[in-house]
Write a protein that holds these residues in place. Sequence first.
Motif, short mmCIF file in Angstrom:
data_model
loop_
_atom_site.label_atom_id
_atom_site.label_comp_id
_atom_site.label_asym_id
_atom_site.label_seq_id
_atom_site.Cartn_x
_atom_site.Cartn_y
_atom_site.Cartn_z
N GLN A 17 0.83 -1.20 0.00
CA GLN A 17 0.00 0.00 0.00
C GLN A 17 0.87 1.26 0.00
N LYS A 18 1.95 1.20 0.77
CA LYS A 18 2.85 2.34 0.84
C LYS A 18 3.46 2.63 -0.53
N GLU A 19 3.88 1.59 -1.22
CA GLU A 19 4.46 1.75 -2.55
C GLU A 19 3.44 2.36 -3.51
N LYS A 20 2.20 1.88 -3.41
CA LYS A 20 1.14 2.39 -4.27
C LYS A 20 0.88 3.87 -3.98
N LEU A 21 0.84 4.23 -2.69
CA LEU A 21 0.61 5.62 -2.32
C LEU A 21 1.75 6.53 -2.78
N VAL A 22 2.98 6.04 -2.66
CA VAL A 22 4.13 6.82 -3.11
C VAL A 22 4.06 7.02 -4.62
N ARG A 23 3.71 5.96 -5.34
CA ARG A 23 3.60 6.06 -6.79
C ARG A 23 2.51 7.05 -7.19
N LEU A 24 1.36 7.00 -6.51
CA LEU A 24 0.27 7.93 -6.79
C LEU A 24 0.70 9.38 -6.52
N LEU B 287 2.31 14.64 -8.61
CA LEU B 287 3.31 15.69 -8.69
C LEU B 287 3.75 15.91 -10.13
N GLU B 288 3.97 14.83 -10.86
CA GLU B 288 4.36 14.94 -12.27
C GLU B 288 3.26 15.61 -13.09
N LYS B 289 2.02 15.24 -12.85
CA LYS B 289 0.90 15.84 -13.56
C LYS B 289 0.80 17.34 -13.24
N ALA B 290 0.98 17.68 -11.98
CA ALA B 290 0.94 19.09 -11.58
C ALA B 290 2.05 19.87 -12.27
N ARG B 291 3.23 19.29 -12.36
CA ARG B 291 4.35 19.96 -13.05
C ARG B 291 4.04 20.14 -14.53
N GLU B 292 3.50 19.10 -15.15
CA GLU B 292 3.18 19.19 -16.57
C GLU B 292 2.15 20.29 -16.84
N GLU B 293 1.22 20.47 -15.92
CA GLU B 293 0.21 21.50 -16.09
C GLU B 293 0.76 22.88 -15.75
N ALA B 294 1.67 22.94 -14.79
CA ALA B 294 2.16 24.23 -14.30
C ALA B 294 3.21 24.85 -15.22
N ILE B 295 4.07 24.03 -15.80
CA ILE B 295 5.17 24.57 -16.59
C ILE B 295 4.68 25.42 -17.76
N PRO B 296 3.71 24.98 -18.57
CA PRO B 296 3.22 25.85 -19.65
C PRO B 296 2.61 27.16 -19.13
N LYS B 297 1.90 27.07 -18.02
CA LYS B 297 1.30 28.28 -17.45
C LYS B 297 2.38 29.25 -16.99
#
Length: 96
Positions: free
Chosen positions: A35-42, A47-57
């Motif tokens: 579960q810990k591994e799954k939570l870390v991966r999520l 975080l990656e999705k937030a970066r992808e959305e934030a960088i163009p803005k």
Amino acid sequence: MSNLDKEKKAHEKEVKIFETAEIITTHVYKVSPVQKEKLVRLAEERLEKAREEAIPKIRQRYEQRVKLQQERRQPQQPKNHGKSSPPQQSNNEDGR
């Protein structure tokens, strides 16, 4: 609203804080390594999705800011492109 009213409201908010001698408890759940591994991966995916959305803005805001700064600087530059301008005459009668 005057400053005095604001100070009164701020003081009223402070008064609403209560001190107790009680011990506050909460439940702590054990997490399995899977579960810990799954939570870390999520978390990493979020975080990656937030970066992808934030960088163009961020880039867009930066480009807008640079453009505005360039527009502000342009009027300050002489429009005759290197030609010397004649000295300005004073509106005073005695030439000062």
